[in-house]
Write an enzyme that holds these catalytic residues in place. Structure first.
Site, PDB file in Angstrom:
ATOM      1  CG  HIS A  92      41.874  48.445  45.415  1.00 22.81           C
ATOM      2  ND1 HIS A  92      41.110  49.172  44.533  1.00 22.81           N
ATOM      3  CD2 HIS A  92      41.642  47.136  45.129  1.00 22.81           C
ATOM      4  CE1 HIS A  92      40.427  48.341  43.758  1.00 22.81           C
ATOM      5  NE2 HIS A  92      40.738  47.104  44.089  1.00 22.81           N
ATOM      6  CD  GLU A 118      38.990  46.613  47.058  1.00 23.14           C
ATOM      7  OE1 GLU A 118      38.102  46.958  46.252  1.00 23.14           O
ATOM      8  OE2 GLU A 118      39.503  45.472  47.056  1.00 23.14           O
ATOM      9  CG  HIS A 138      43.432  46.743  39.794  1.00 21.11           C
ATOM     10  ND1 HIS A 138      44.124  46.240  40.869  1.00 21.11           N
ATOM     11  CD2 HIS A 138      42.160  46.303  39.945  1.00 21.11           C
ATOM     12  CE1 HIS A 138      43.309  45.545  41.641  1.00 21.11           C
ATOM     13  NE2 HIS A 138      42.090  45.578  41.102  1.00 21.11           N
ATOM     14  CG  HIS A 151      39.291  42.030  38.466  1.00 24.38           C
ATOM     15  ND1 HIS A 151      39.826  40.988  39.179  1.00 24.38           N
ATOM     16  CD2 HIS A 151      39.544  43.154  39.198  1.00 24.38           C
ATOM     17  CE1 HIS A 151      40.372  41.450  40.300  1.00 24.38           C
ATOM     18  NE2 HIS A 151      40.207  42.765  40.338  1.00 24.38           N
ATOM     19  CG  HIS A 195      43.004  42.732  44.965  1.00 23.12           C
ATOM     20  ND1 HIS A 195      43.562  42.048  43.910  1.00 23.12           N
ATOM     21  CD2 HIS A 195      41.927  43.401  44.462  1.00 23.12           C
ATOM     22  CE1 HIS A 195      42.854  42.296  42.805  1.00 23.12           C
ATOM     23  NE2 HIS A 195      41.866  43.110  43.112  1.00 23.12           N
ATOM     24  CG  ASP A 243      38.318  46.968  40.725  1.00 27.66           C
ATOM     25  OD1 ASP A 243      38.939  45.915  40.486  1.00 27.66           O
ATOM     26  OD2 ASP A 243      37.908  47.261  41.863  1.00 27.66           O
TER      27      ASP A 243
END
Length: 430
Positions: free
Chosen positions: A261, A240, A49, A51, A237, A350
């Protein structure tokens, strides 16, 4: 298409070196220009995970900003130190929405620029290699990087060129996940079609990202159903900063195989049990969950919060980050529940550039502050490996490569090696 042909197509090697690696001759193992001093002599981590558009190097962004003649607010001098607060989240951050406010500032420095897109993708691979990551699935929204100058496929092809160049040079593997965005359902079906088109070029799945509170997933359901029909992997997602119900919907309506998450599941035993029964993988990101206040409601009153100033050229800047949270309470963080109950979860960064962290920091935080054991952290690595969106052959080879790094060579006899993949406790939870 007959079943035999389908199987052979599924098990074709994707771009990278999982099926053809010679680690002894790897230039990564001979020499790297380290930007971080880390304790992993060989790549031994898996990150699911992360980005890509939250991983751009600060120095690259600053250089691109200077080329664009960027002016900082209030006539501030355009120095790196003054630039940092606009691209890094600070300790005063109160929410995910505030965290995401950084992106509109720096994304335009890369978006719409084919050369810049290829560059940041190449640098991403180098940075993962430096941090000891053996395999990564990097996600991004191609539509968010077009700047209305490129087509989404132009973005994908530029990023793929950078990743391919990086993989050949640094001898680690990267695949990509294309993001649907909750606030832009009009993009989602195209994302599925692009994931299908570029699956032989390293795209292994799709994601749904964005504001859980204000944008429901309903408009995206047809795209995710189409992804199921095409055999495209899916992560969402959810949970979260949203509710446990958001996680349930992601699984039941979008057929999510992994959840980004997912912390809120500890509030609903039925959703928690759903995750456990279906062995849904939870992609946990410890530092960002502090910065976005995703875990704020679970933090005990006796907790000790530590902050850190970002360092620049050997001195502290005025930009401060959330860094660590410690508590005497043994079980409070959602990850404590996941570890205690043997759920399928792993650790990731992340948006490391925004959070100014490394994957090593996430493991250190889990070990030193949250008191997870070395065995539990090792389990995280193998949980991630068995939950990748690789095909079966590549997944097996990835696990083999990890076993060779975690188990002494003298123990790895031919017979033991041949039987480890099917029997090891690291390949599935016991």
């Amino acid at each position: 298409m007959d079943k035999q042909h389908e199987d052979s197509e599924e098990n074709k090697a994707r771009p990278g070196i999982l099926l053809d690696s010679d680690e002894k001759s790897s230039p990564h193992h001979r020499h790297l220009h380290h930007r971080h001093s880390l304790g992993y002599p060989l790549p031994s981590l898996v990150e699911l995970h992360i980005h890509l558009d939250g991983s751009f190097r600060h120095s690259t962004l600053f250089e691109l900003a200077q080329k664009k003649g960027l002016q900082l607010p209030n006539g501030m001098e355009p120095t790196m130190e003054n630039f940092l607060p606009y691209i890094c989240v600070q300790s005063v951050c109160k929410s995910l929405a505030e965290f995401l406010e950084k992106f509109p500032f720096f994304i335009p420095m890369v978006a719409g620029n084919v050369e810049a897109l290829e560059r940041v993708a190449y640098e991403f691979v180098e940075d993962q290699a430096i941090q000891g990551v053996l395999y990564t699935e990097a996600r991004y929204s191609p539509h968010g990087l077009t700047a209305d100058k490129l087509k989404a496929q132009d973005v994908i092809e530029a990023i793929n060129r950078g990743l391919q160049r990086g993989m050949k040079e640094f001898f680690i593997d990267v695949r990509t996940i294309l993001c649907c965005i909750r606030s832009h359902p009009q993009w989602s079906m195209e994302i599925v079609n692009l994931a299908d088109k570029y699956r032989s070029a390293g795209v292994v799945g799709i994601d749904l990202a964005g504001d859980e509170h204000n944008y429901p997933l309903d408009p995206h359901i047809p795209a995710f159903k189409r992804a199921v029909e095409l055999g495209i992997h899916r992560t969402v997602h959810a949970g979260e900063t949203g509710s446990p119900e958001s996680v349930r919907q992601a699984i039941e309506l979008c057929h999510a195989e992994r959840i980004g998450h997912g912390y809120a599941i500890i509030e609903d035993p039925s959703v928690y049990d759903l995750i456990r029964r279906k062995d849904i993988h939870l992609e946990c990101c410890l530092t960002s969950s502090i910065q976005t206040n995703a875990v704020a409601k679970y933090i005990p009153k006796d907790s000790e919060k530590q902050e850190k100033h970002i360092m620049l050229h050997g001195h502290e800047t005025t930009t401060t980050l959330h860094y660590h949270i410690k508590s005497r309470k043994e079980v409070w963080h959602p990850i404590h529940h996941f570890a205690r109950d043997g759920l399928n979860f792993s650790l990731s960064c992340d948006d490391p550039s925004v959070s100014q962290i490394t994957i090593e920091h996430e493991y250190q935080h889990a070990l030193a502050d949250l008191k997870l054991s070395p065995a539990q952290l090792t389990q995280c690595v193998f949980n991630a490996a068995r939950s990748t969106f690789l095909n079966d052959n590549e997944k097996q080879l990835l696990i083999q490569r990890l076993l060779a790094k975690y188990i002494p060579k003298e123990i790895m006899t031919d017979h033991f090696h041949d039987n480890m993949i099917s029997n090891t406790p690291f390949t599935k939870n016991t």
